[in-house]
Design a protein around this motif. Sequence first.
Motif, PDB file in Angstrom:
ATOM      1  N   MET A  69     -27.705   8.420 -57.627  1.00 18.71           N
ATOM      2  CA  MET A  69     -27.617   8.956 -58.989  1.00 18.71           C
ATOM      3  C   MET A  69     -26.334   8.556 -59.691  1.00 18.71           C
ATOM      4  O   MET A  69     -26.300   8.481 -60.916  1.00 18.71           O
ATOM      5  N   ALA A  70     -25.280   8.281 -58.940  1.00 13.74           N
ATOM      6  CA  ALA A  70     -24.052   7.785 -59.564  1.00 13.74           C
ATOM      7  C   ALA A  70     -24.304   6.421 -60.200  1.00 13.74           C
ATOM      8  O   ALA A  70     -23.638   6.035 -61.158  1.00 13.74           O
ATOM      9  N   HIS A  71     -25.293   5.709 -59.689  1.00 15.30           N
ATOM     10  CA  HIS A  71     -25.621   4.388 -60.241  1.00 15.30           C
ATOM     11  C   HIS A  71     -26.719   4.469 -61.304  1.00 15.30           C
ATOM     12  O   HIS A  71     -26.624   3.822 -62.345  1.00 15.30           O
ATOM     13  N   LYS A  72     -27.767   5.277 -61.052  1.00 13.28           N
ATOM     14  CA  LYS A  72     -28.951   5.251 -61.913  1.00 13.28           C
ATOM     15  C   LYS A  72     -29.086   6.446 -62.861  1.00 13.28           C
ATOM     16  O   LYS A  72     -29.879   6.387 -63.790  1.00 13.28           O
ATOM     17  N   GLY A  73     -28.363   7.528 -62.605  1.00 11.08           N
ATOM     18  CA  GLY A  73     -28.547   8.734 -63.403  1.00 11.08           C
ATOM     19  C   GLY A  73     -29.485   9.711 -62.715  1.00 11.08           C
ATOM     20  O   GLY A  73     -30.113   9.395 -61.704  1.00 11.08           O
ATOM     21  N   TYR A  74     -29.592  10.892 -63.276  1.00  9.82           N
ATOM     22  CA  TYR A  74     -30.381  11.961 -62.657  1.00  9.82           C
ATOM     23  C   TYR A  74     -31.872  11.810 -62.961  1.00  9.82           C
ATOM     24  O   TYR A  74     -32.703  11.815 -62.061  1.00  9.82           O
ATOM     25  N   ALA A  75     -32.218  11.688 -64.231  1.00  8.04           N
ATOM     26  CA  ALA A  75     -33.627  11.669 -64.627  1.00  8.04           C
ATOM     27  C   ALA A  75     -34.364  10.439 -64.107  1.00  8.04           C
ATOM     28  O   ALA A  75     -35.569  10.500 -63.874  1.00  8.04           O
ATOM     29  N   ALA A  76     -33.650   9.345 -63.902  1.00  2.71           N
ATOM     30  CA  ALA A  76     -34.288   8.095 -63.477  1.00  2.71           C
ATOM     31  C   ALA A  76     -34.590   8.053 -61.982  1.00  2.71           C
ATOM     32  O   ALA A  76     -35.256   7.134 -61.513  1.00  2.71           O
ATOM     33  N   ASP A 100     -27.755  19.132 -70.697  1.00  8.23           N
ATOM     34  CA  ASP A 100     -28.869  19.534 -71.553  1.00  8.23           C
ATOM     35  C   ASP A 100     -30.174  19.725 -70.788  1.00  8.23           C
ATOM     36  O   ASP A 100     -31.124  20.287 -71.326  1.00  8.23           O
ATOM     37  N   LEU A 101     -30.238  19.258 -69.548  1.00  5.52           N
ATOM     38  CA  LEU A 101     -31.477  19.334 -68.774  1.00  5.52           C
ATOM     39  C   LEU A 101     -31.576  20.574 -67.906  1.00  5.52           C
ATOM     40  O   LEU A 101     -32.657  21.096 -67.676  1.00  5.52           O
ATOM     41  N   SER A 102     -30.440  21.020 -67.386  1.00  6.60           N
ATOM     42  CA  SER A 102     -30.454  22.069 -66.367  1.00  6.60           C
ATOM     43  C   SER A 102     -29.256  22.992 -66.537  1.00  6.60           C
ATOM     44  O   SER A 102     -28.111  22.564 -66.420  1.00  6.60           O
ATOM     45  N   LYS A 142     -20.747  10.242 -64.664  1.00  6.04           N
ATOM     46  CA  LYS A 142     -22.077   9.651 -64.853  1.00  6.04           C
ATOM     47  C   LYS A 142     -23.105  10.677 -65.328  1.00  6.04           C
ATOM     48  O   LYS A 142     -23.895  10.393 -66.216  1.00  6.04           O
ATOM     49  N   LEU A 143     -23.098  11.869 -64.760  1.00  2.00           N
ATOM     50  CA  LEU A 143     -24.169  12.820 -65.026  1.00  2.00           C
ATOM     51  C   LEU A 143     -23.815  13.927 -66.016  1.00  2.00           C
ATOM     52  O   LEU A 143     -24.702  14.652 -66.462  1.00  2.00           O
ATOM     53  N   GLY A 144     -22.538  14.071 -66.338  1.00  2.00           N
ATOM     54  CA  GLY A 144     -22.100  15.203 -67.149  1.00  2.00           C
ATOM     55  C   GLY A 144     -22.924  15.448 -68.396  1.00  2.00           C
ATOM     56  O   GLY A 144     -23.526  16.515 -68.565  1.00  2.00           O
ATOM     57  N   ALA A 145     -22.972  14.484 -69.287  1.00  2.00           N
ATOM     58  CA  ALA A 145     -23.700  14.672 -70.542  1.00  2.00           C
ATOM     59  C   ALA A 145     -25.209  14.738 -70.313  1.00  2.00           C
ATOM     60  O   ALA A 145     -25.913  15.491 -70.977  1.00  2.00           O
ATOM     61  N   GLU A 205     -28.357  21.219 -58.485  1.00  2.00           N
ATOM     62  CA  GLU A 205     -27.212  22.137 -58.424  1.00  2.00           C
ATOM     63  C   GLU A 205     -26.474  21.984 -57.101  1.00  2.00           C
ATOM     64  O   GLU A 205     -25.237  21.891 -57.073  1.00  2.00           O
ATOM     65  N   ALA A 206     -27.205  21.936 -56.001  1.00  2.00           N
ATOM     66  CA  ALA A 206     -26.587  21.767 -54.678  1.00  2.00           C
ATOM     67  C   ALA A 206     -25.861  20.429 -54.579  1.00  2.00           C
ATOM     68  O   ALA A 206     -24.770  20.342 -53.996  1.00  2.00           O
ATOM     69  N   MET A 207     -26.441  19.390 -55.183  1.00  2.00           N
ATOM     70  CA  MET A 207     -25.807  18.070 -55.157  1.00  2.00           C
ATOM     71  C   MET A 207     -24.474  18.108 -55.908  1.00  2.00           C
ATOM     72  O   MET A 207     -23.474  17.573 -55.437  1.00  2.00           O
ATOM     73  N   MET A 208     -24.441  18.753 -57.075  1.00  2.00           N
ATOM     74  CA  MET A 208     -23.197  18.839 -57.846  1.00  2.00           C
ATOM     75  C   MET A 208     -22.154  19.655 -57.086  1.00  2.00           C
ATOM     76  O   MET A 208     -20.976  19.284 -57.037  1.00  2.00           O
ATOM     77  N   GLN A 209     -22.576  20.751 -56.481  1.00  2.00           N
ATOM     78  CA  GLN A 209     -21.634  21.569 -55.709  1.00  2.00           C
ATOM     79  C   GLN A 209     -21.071  20.789 -54.528  1.00  2.00           C
ATOM     80  O   GLN A 209     -19.871  20.842 -54.243  1.00  2.00           O
ATOM     81  N   SER A 210     -21.929  20.038 -53.856  1.00  2.00           N
ATOM     82  CA  SER A 210     -21.494  19.222 -52.728  1.00  2.00           C
ATOM     83  C   SER A 210     -20.526  18.131 -53.195  1.00  2.00           C
ATOM     84  O   SER A 210     -19.501  17.866 -52.553  1.00  2.00           O
TER      85      SER A 210
END
Length: 197
Positions: free
Chosen positions: A22-29, A118-120, A111-114, A58-63
């Motif tokens: 996800m650091a490379h492709k983003g969350y939604a993709a 708005d998604l979660s 990468k994922l902040g913005a 959420e768990a991924m961000m916390q980790s």
Amino acid sequence: MPIAPGSPDTRRSILDTAQRIMAHKGYAAVGINEVLAAAKVPKGSFYHYFASKDAFGEAMMQSYFQGYLADMDRTLERGGDSAAERLMAYWEQWRETQSLDECHGRCLAVKLGAEVADLSESMRLALKEGTTAIVDRLEKVIEQGLQDGSLTIAGDARSLAEVLYDMWLGASVLAKIHRDRGPMDTTMVATRRLLGL
């Protein structure tokens, strides 16, 4: 070799793999199946560890922040260096690990902040908690720099910590847009000026 479902390493493997992808492709993709295949974890294991993709996010961000803050603490708390030296080592590390595409999972907040804010709501709150913890640490080391005389600032430590973090986040985004570390170099110069170095 696939990781056995239910093993203590399975959840960690899923989260670590997701961070890199996800650091490379983003969350939604990125779909859950892609993460599980890359982690070599059977599909049925996912819902054993996570109730939903949102809970997983959420768990991924916390980790991510747990690991990031541990690395940050090692840099900012190393002995023998002045607070200014420790703080500048942190910014140099940021410059090297968060400015371009190959951040190997270290630039997840950038990468994922913005995208996920708005998604979660749960992921937004995890991001808020993690970024606040970063600013807390910056404030603490700035205060140490004022005490040891290695830093000279205008205003209060908290406001400066927030401004510096905001600048570096913005520089990271611009470095990705331009595929050039120029915004990081400019921000490094501004950082030194704001810290009286």
